[in-house]
Design an enzyme around this catalytic site. Sequence first.
Site, PDB file in Angstrom:
ATOM      1  N   ARG B  31       0.832  -1.220   0.000  1.00  0.00           N
ATOM      2  CA  ARG B  31       0.000   0.000   0.000  1.00  0.00           C
ATOM      3  C   ARG B  31       0.862   1.264   0.000  1.00  0.00           C
ATOM      4  O   ARG B  31       0.448   2.306  -0.498  1.00  0.00           O
ATOM      5  CB  ARG B  31      -0.982   0.000   1.171  1.00  0.00           C
ATOM      6  CG  ARG B  31      -0.349  -0.172   2.530  1.00  0.00           C
ATOM      7  CD  ARG B  31      -1.410  -0.228   3.617  1.00  0.00           C
ATOM      8  NE  ARG B  31      -0.858  -0.700   4.882  1.00  0.00           N
ATOM      9  CZ  ARG B  31      -1.302  -0.330   6.060  1.00  0.00           C
ATOM     10  NH1 ARG B  31      -2.289   0.533   6.163  1.00  0.00           N
ATOM     11  NH2 ARG B  31      -0.767  -0.811   7.159  1.00  0.00           N
ATOM     12  N   SER B  58      -5.136   4.421   5.993  1.00  0.00           N
ATOM     13  CA  SER B  58      -4.812   2.998   5.807  1.00  0.00           C
ATOM     14  C   SER B  58      -4.691   2.606   4.345  1.00  0.00           C
ATOM     15  O   SER B  58      -3.964   1.674   4.025  1.00  0.00           O
ATOM     16  CB  SER B  58      -5.804   2.103   6.544  1.00  0.00           C
ATOM     17  OG  SER B  58      -7.116   2.353   6.125  1.00  0.00           O
ATOM     18  N   GLU B  79     -19.344   3.204  -0.535  1.00  0.00           N
ATOM     19  CA  GLU B  79     -18.553   2.593  -1.598  1.00  0.00           C
ATOM     20  C   GLU B  79     -19.264   2.559  -2.948  1.00  0.00           C
ATOM     21  O   GLU B  79     -18.621   2.624  -3.999  1.00  0.00           O
ATOM     22  CB  GLU B  79     -18.130   1.183  -1.191  1.00  0.00           C
ATOM     23  CG  GLU B  79     -17.152   1.162  -0.017  1.00  0.00           C
ATOM     24  CD  GLU B  79     -17.825   1.305   1.347  1.00  0.00           C
ATOM     25  OE1 GLU B  79     -19.064   1.213   1.409  1.00  0.00           O
ATOM     26  OE2 GLU B  79     -17.120   1.492   2.350  1.00  0.00           O
ATOM     27  N   HIS B 130      -5.896  -3.705   1.491  1.00  0.00           N
ATOM     28  CA  HIS B 130      -6.130  -4.722   2.517  1.00  0.00           C
ATOM     29  C   HIS B 130      -6.710  -6.013   1.934  1.00  0.00           C
ATOM     30  O   HIS B 130      -7.587  -6.639   2.523  1.00  0.00           O
ATOM     31  CB  HIS B 130      -7.062  -4.185   3.613  1.00  0.00           C
ATOM     32  CG  HIS B 130      -6.392  -3.189   4.528  1.00  0.00           C
ATOM     33  ND1 HIS B 130      -5.521  -2.239   4.082  1.00  0.00           N
ATOM     34  CD2 HIS B 130      -6.480  -3.017   5.865  1.00  0.00           C
ATOM     35  CE1 HIS B 130      -5.099  -1.505   5.103  1.00  0.00           C
ATOM     36  NE2 HIS B 130      -5.648  -1.958   6.205  1.00  0.00           N
ATOM     37  N   ASP B 138      -8.223  -8.366  11.720  1.00  0.00           N
ATOM     38  CA  ASP B 138      -9.584  -7.886  11.443  1.00  0.00           C
ATOM     39  C   ASP B 138     -10.546  -9.043  11.162  1.00  0.00           C
ATOM     40  O   ASP B 138     -11.758  -8.908  11.339  1.00  0.00           O
ATOM     41  CB  ASP B 138      -9.589  -6.919  10.256  1.00  0.00           C
ATOM     42  CG  ASP B 138      -9.184  -5.509  10.673  1.00  0.00           C
ATOM     43  OD1 ASP B 138      -9.105  -5.251  11.892  1.00  0.00           O
ATOM     44  OD2 ASP B 138      -8.943  -4.672   9.783  1.00  0.00           O
ATOM     45  N   ARG B 188      -2.149  -5.076   3.091  1.00  0.00           N
ATOM     46  CA  ARG B 188      -1.926  -4.230   4.259  1.00  0.00           C
ATOM     47  C   ARG B 188      -0.552  -4.440   4.879  1.00  0.00           C
ATOM     48  O   ARG B 188       0.140  -3.473   5.211  1.00  0.00           O
ATOM     49  CB  ARG B 188      -2.982  -4.556   5.321  1.00  0.00           C
ATOM     50  CG  ARG B 188      -2.729  -3.908   6.671  1.00  0.00           C
ATOM     51  CD  ARG B 188      -3.795  -4.323   7.695  1.00  0.00           C
ATOM     52  NE  ARG B 188      -3.550  -3.696   8.963  1.00  0.00           N
ATOM     53  CZ  ARG B 188      -2.748  -4.192   9.917  1.00  0.00           C
ATOM     54  NH1 ARG B 188      -2.115  -5.332   9.696  1.00  0.00           N
ATOM     55  NH2 ARG B 188      -2.572  -3.552  11.057  1.00  0.00           N
TER      56      ARG B 188
END
Lengths: 285, 337
Positions: B31, B58, B79, B130, B138, B188
């Site tokens: 990322r 992030s 989104e 991610h 997560d 990520r």
Amino acid sequence: MQSLTPKRLTELQVKANDVRQGIIEALAAAGSGHSAGSLDMADVFTALYGHIMRHDPQKPEWADRDRLLLSCGHIAPVRYSAMAHFGYFPVEELLTLRKFGSRLQGHPERVKLPALETTSGPLGEGLAQGVGMALAAKLDKKDWRVYVVTSDAEHQCGLHWEAMMTAGKFHLDNLTCIIDRNFIQIDGSTEDIMPLEPLGDKYRAFNWEVIECDGNDIASIVEAAKKAAATVGKPQVIVARTVPGKGVSYMEGDYTWHGKPPNKQQAGEALHELQAARERILANA
Amino acid sequence: MPSADTKDVAAHAMHLVDYRDAATIQHVPTRNGFGEGLIEAGNRNKNVVAICADLAESTRMEGFKKAHPEQYIEIGVAEQLLVAMAGGLAAAGKTPWIASYAMFNPGRSWEQVRTIMALNESNVKIAGAHAGVSVGPDGATHQAIEDIAIMRVIPHMMVVVPCDSVQTKKATIALSEKFGPAYLRFARDKSAIVTTEETPFEIGKAQTFRDGNDVAIVACGILLYNALVAAEELAREDGIECRVVNNHTVKPMDEGAIDAAARECGAIVTVEEHQVHAGMGSRVAEIVAQHHPVPIEFVGVQDQFGQSGEPTELIEHYGMGTAAIKAAARKAYKRKS
């Protein structure tokens, strides 16, 4: 935006009648398609192409044109018919609606016909794209406007509300949403299926300017558009009250005509009625 | 690579780091490469705009926000709006990059992606952050392992899964300059950097990172490093020489490179941090089945969901570590008759 002269109003009323006749002919030839909403928005599309919008049928990709998005793509026949009657393509092409190889797809496809501005049919997506376009115009300091035509029932889609919120946030006063408020959807009345009222108040709460008009009265539509274009700092919604199936008496107010076309005999009756109405407009002028 | 021998021709040609020396390998999240590439794309073209669904830090869009505030748009957690609004911006001449977690975009926005981006031939670029089980703690709700499948099936869509942060930067810039709808997938967690500034990158052109003709390991994304390590160990332990192909463009896939791998190696192992059903490996199988059928083994998630855990732990548990790749290669090699 100038006001309509009486002469121009009559011309546009005749044009709207032409647009309705084109819708009936195209739907009957296609054998499928959506009648009620197409017919009830003939006056709005005539007013848009005939008076409200800055556009040039000879230059459909002119950079400074106003953009018109049809969010409820299933009423494509009214847009196609209006485009044909305002010079975007030959009127005869309307008879190719929904047929193999046609530019006039069952739901609008921009790649096949760029003047459509975007591809639509899946509901609730037009306003969000209009927000993007209006924001691009602001970023580039351009003065073209964005008009998005939506159905009332597609206000049941979540994405539309995301777009409403965003237009308010960015103060997109170059964006006008026009709602075909005909109170019908495929399964019945919007207020039975999933109530939308008080619709105007919902827009007000999202920082929009709310303007109401008679969506089957061209003078009323133009006055609403004038108010919208004069609004500073806020997006505007025109709640255009319409009669589903307007102009064809056996369809008017009947939700079952939402998603079906007239057969040949019914089309003949409809065209006969519309032709009589056309002659009355000219006689009264 | 410093210790040049004939086996390293590919690594030299590709200007790779010495990936056999674990101690010198740098680990940086892919990322970060996206974030750097996006700033550069914005430098090169003022029509590049970025829209973020409340994940600027992030997804690494934050750098672009600071460098190009006038080209940055915040819309909150929405989104579907991300895609549709970007479609409007693209129609008016912008090159919008939209970012969220891959699970939500394109996970939540698929129909908008299909209609507004692809059918409409719109110049919108999706950054899917991610992706994979390596998002870690997560858990399954946030682990996108079906995104390649749902994107590669859409006509006109470009799908790019770069192997490290350096390549992710290049891919971001390259996609910004190539018209058309595109999906860039990245991860990520920190991952090994194997390429350098000098390593070439071209959308649609697979890269041979290691020579070998016994088995071809075709990988994409951050597992490419595991594939290289597995190949070295297989050479040492079994004398099996694996070709390692960095198949970063899932669509349009480099059919010539896949066909050559099948013909010259006679067996293939595909490696991806994704469901084995309908992912990159499935596309490889489609090409191989059509042109030159050979045994194929599929390394990836085997039709199940992920769970919370540390990235390395999850990669191992779901059978995507070097041991699993080696086992798959041995099996594929044995199936050559």
